[in-house]
Design a protein around this motif. Structure first.
Motif, PDB file in Angstrom:
ATOM      1  N   SER A 135       1.168   6.892  -6.803  1.00  0.00           N
ATOM      2  CA  SER A 135       0.174   7.929  -7.034  1.00  0.00           C
ATOM      3  C   SER A 135       0.772   9.321  -6.881  1.00  0.00           C
ATOM      4  O   SER A 135       0.564  10.210  -7.721  1.00  0.00           O
ATOM      5  CB  SER A 135      -0.992   7.747  -6.060  1.00  0.00           C
ATOM      6  OG  SER A 135      -1.972   8.740  -6.264  1.00  0.00           O
ATOM      7  N   TRP A 136       1.559   9.529  -5.829  1.00  0.00           N
ATOM      8  CA  TRP A 136       2.158  10.837  -5.604  1.00  0.00           C
ATOM      9  C   TRP A 136       3.246  11.135  -6.623  1.00  0.00           C
ATOM     10  O   TRP A 136       3.399  12.291  -7.062  1.00  0.00           O
ATOM     11  CB  TRP A 136       2.710  10.925  -4.187  1.00  0.00           C
ATOM     12  CG  TRP A 136       1.635  11.116  -3.157  1.00  0.00           C
ATOM     13  CD1 TRP A 136       1.200  10.220  -2.236  1.00  0.00           C
ATOM     14  CD2 TRP A 136       0.832  12.294  -2.996  1.00  0.00           C
ATOM     15  NE1 TRP A 136       0.161  10.747  -1.503  1.00  0.00           N
ATOM     16  CE2 TRP A 136      -0.085  12.030  -1.937  1.00  0.00           C
ATOM     17  CE3 TRP A 136       0.775  13.527  -3.619  1.00  0.00           C
ATOM     18  CZ2 TRP A 136      -1.022  12.954  -1.494  1.00  0.00           C
ATOM     19  CZ3 TRP A 136      -0.162  14.456  -3.187  1.00  0.00           C
ATOM     20  CH2 TRP A 136      -1.044  14.172  -2.141  1.00  0.00           C
ATOM     21  N   SER A 174       0.740   4.142  -2.887  1.00  0.00           N
ATOM     22  CA  SER A 174       0.614   5.556  -2.524  1.00  0.00           C
ATOM     23  C   SER A 174       1.753   6.367  -3.132  1.00  0.00           C
ATOM     24  O   SER A 174       1.539   7.470  -3.661  1.00  0.00           O
ATOM     25  CB  SER A 174       0.612   5.698  -1.000  1.00  0.00           C
ATOM     26  OG  SER A 174       0.540   7.055  -0.631  1.00  0.00           O
ATOM     27  N   THR A 197      -3.652   4.213 -10.248  1.00  0.00           N
ATOM     28  CA  THR A 197      -4.220   5.466  -9.747  1.00  0.00           C
ATOM     29  C   THR A 197      -5.708   5.535 -10.020  1.00  0.00           C
ATOM     30  O   THR A 197      -6.502   5.962  -9.161  1.00  0.00           O
ATOM     31  CB  THR A 197      -3.504   6.672 -10.388  1.00  0.00           C
ATOM     32  OG1 THR A 197      -2.119   6.652 -10.012  1.00  0.00           O
ATOM     33  CG2 THR A 197      -4.127   7.984  -9.947  1.00  0.00           C
ATOM     34  N   ARG A 201       0.830  -1.211   0.000  1.00  0.00           N
ATOM     35  CA  ARG A 201       0.000   0.000   0.000  1.00  0.00           C
ATOM     36  C   ARG A 201       0.862   1.258   0.000  1.00  0.00           C
ATOM     37  O   ARG A 201       0.489   2.272  -0.596  1.00  0.00           O
ATOM     38  CB  ARG A 201      -0.961  -0.027   1.187  1.00  0.00           C
ATOM     39  CG  ARG A 201      -1.954  -1.181   1.099  1.00  0.00           C
ATOM     40  CD  ARG A 201      -3.018  -1.144   2.175  1.00  0.00           C
ATOM     41  NE  ARG A 201      -3.831  -2.352   2.108  1.00  0.00           N
ATOM     42  CZ  ARG A 201      -4.804  -2.556   1.235  1.00  0.00           C
ATOM     43  NH1 ARG A 201      -5.089  -1.614   0.351  1.00  0.00           N
ATOM     44  NH2 ARG A 201      -5.487  -3.688   1.239  1.00  0.00           N
ATOM     45  N   GLN A 202       2.020   1.184   0.638  1.00  0.00           N
ATOM     46  CA  GLN A 202       2.936   2.319   0.601  1.00  0.00           C
ATOM     47  C   GLN A 202       3.446   2.560  -0.823  1.00  0.00           C
ATOM     48  O   GLN A 202       3.565   3.703  -1.271  1.00  0.00           O
ATOM     49  CB  GLN A 202       4.106   2.071   1.549  1.00  0.00           C
ATOM     50  CG  GLN A 202       3.756   2.162   3.021  1.00  0.00           C
ATOM     51  CD  GLN A 202       4.928   1.784   3.915  1.00  0.00           C
ATOM     52  OE1 GLN A 202       5.863   1.089   3.485  1.00  0.00           O
ATOM     53  NE2 GLN A 202       4.878   2.230   5.166  1.00  0.00           N
TER      54      GLN A 202
END
Length: 438
Positions: free
Chosen positions: A14-15, A11, A142, A7-8
């Motif tokens: 996405s960033w 994330s 995303t 999950r990291q």
């Protein structure tokens, strides 16, 4: 890799995409300069809508390219008959042209936004879909996570995982599960695909069959067909269709081998990417072959060796010129191309052995005598020569292919059964909204 770590990573992806967003302009501009993007509609790739959102429930359907678009057309037809409004996204100029030709203004077409947070959020903020339907193997992190955060149901239809994709996801099981758990349902093409989606964490999974089997006969221009048939006359004809780099030159070598027994044979070559027409015409000419290009309207004179089908959307035309078709991306390429359209048009189907993307379809065709797999140019030439000399055998093979495809149908009804729990409430809401406005 732990679930937390997966999950990291998602994330971070996405960033990172959000940070890279300002830098993608040159990339899109380059694609536009090569004809791979619509210059007038580049804003849609950044999530900027070019059409207003219609009132009432709205379903977003995404089909990446030509093959996926063709597969979902029958599904779209069913949904439209239920009164469902659809925004359909695709990723290529060619698929957009097919949508315009086949669906017109019955759906709203947009180019799919880049899988970058600003583009995806802008797209979702405008369209506010009540349901998202993705075709085949479109897994965009995303987009999937953004829809998940907005609690928009996501369904994967005609789901397929190639050998390579499955092996890649298997090495990152927690990452796969973190994505696939966002799908409310997966309708898989085959039992093998279904097992793979389950192994990667998708729930629930239904084996619905291949939507590409539900396709109508490919359209064609009858006037152009009549002209070409008149020019070809009684010459023996075979076709190499949906070819990839290297297979056109194999077809050229096969043509030379065939001329030893069929001196007036005509070879029809239809590259998967028509924009390669200039380069292919040059390469074929360098090999001493006389080429007629369909894109230029060239006449197929008696001494023409190769009719180069370098136009888009005309597969129905080219397949109707010959009763024998080699289907490409199966000798030099990997995975194969769809044999269903040739099979439906009473064509004897030949292909190389690398047909993993259509494993189930080819297996059934081969088992029933409707297709034959070849190893190289020599065995391809031998198979074509045999079929050119033995019309009864060609007709038997073509008939078996057509019957097999018809027997494999049923995916559309099964897919609609999967979608019913998501579609039915939207149909009811749409009707209530309509009655309330009267």
């Amino acid at each position: 890799m732990s679930e937390r770590r997966a999950r990291q990573i998602l994330s971070l992806y996405s960033w990172a995409g959000a940070a890279a967003y300002p830098l993608v302009g040159p990339y899109i501009a380059l694609r536009a300069s090569r004809g791979k993007e619509d210059r007038q509609r580049r804003g849609e790739r950044y999530g900027r809508a070019s059409e207003p959102r219609p009132e009432g429930p709205l379903v977003w359907i995404h089909a990446a390219s030509v093959g996926e678009t063709g597969a979902v057309l029958p599904l779209i037809g069913r949904l439209l008959r239920l009164g469902i409004r659809i925004v359909l996204t695709t990723g290529t100029v060619t698929s957009a042209r097919i949508v315009a030709e086949r669906l017109g203004d019955r759906v709203i077409h947009q180019y799919v936004p880049l899988d970058l947070r600003p583009a995806v959020n802008r797209f979702l903020d405008h369209w506010k879909p009540d349901l998202a339907i993705f075709a085949e193997s479109e897994i965009w992190p995303t987009t999937i996570l953004s829809l998940g955060r907005r609690r928009v149901p996501q369904v994967l239809v005609n789901g397929r995982l190639s050998d390579r994709s499955f092996e890649a996801w298997k090495k990152r099981p927690h990452l796969a599960e973190a994505l696939f758990e966002n799908f409310a349902h997966v309708a898989a093409q085959s039992g093998l695909d279904g097992e793979r989606f389950l192994a990667l964490g998708a729930r629930p999974v239904t084996v619905s069959g291949n939507l590409k089997l539900e396709t109508d006969l490919p359209p064609y221009d009858a006037a152009i067909h009549a002209r070409l048939m008149k020019e070809i006359g009684g010459r023996p004809v075979w076709a190499a269709v949906s070819t990839h780099d290297g297979e056109e030159m194999i077809a050229a070598e096969v043509h030379r081998l065939l001329k030893n027994r069929h001196d007036d044979v005509l070879t029809v070559i239809v590259p998967r990417h028509a924009e390669r027409g200039d380069a292919l015409a040059s390469d074929l000419s360098k090999r001493g072959l006389k080429v007629a290009r369909q894109s230029l309207g060239d006449t197929v004179q008696p001494d023409v060796d190769v009719l180069l089908g370098d136009t888009m959307g005309d597969m129905g035309l080219y397949l109707r010129l010959s009763g024998i078709a080699f289907v490409g991306r199966s000798l030099t390429g990997s995975g194969g191309q769809n044999p269903i359209e040739p099979a439906l048009l009473d064509t004897a189907v030949l292909a190389g052995e690398n047909v993993q993307n259509f494993r189930d379809t080819y297996k059934r065709l081969v088992d029933r005598g409707g297709a034959r797999l070849v190893k190289n140019k020599e065995t391809l030439a031998g198979a074509v020569s045999f079929l050119l000399k033995n019309e009864d055998a060609r007709q038997k093979m073509a008939r078996a292919a057509r019957v097999t495809v018809h027997e494999m149908r049923g995916a559309l009804d099964k897919t609609m059964d999967v979608l019913d729990p998501f579609i039915h409430p939207l149909v009811v809401k749409s009707r209530l909204d309509s009655s309330g406005s009267n």
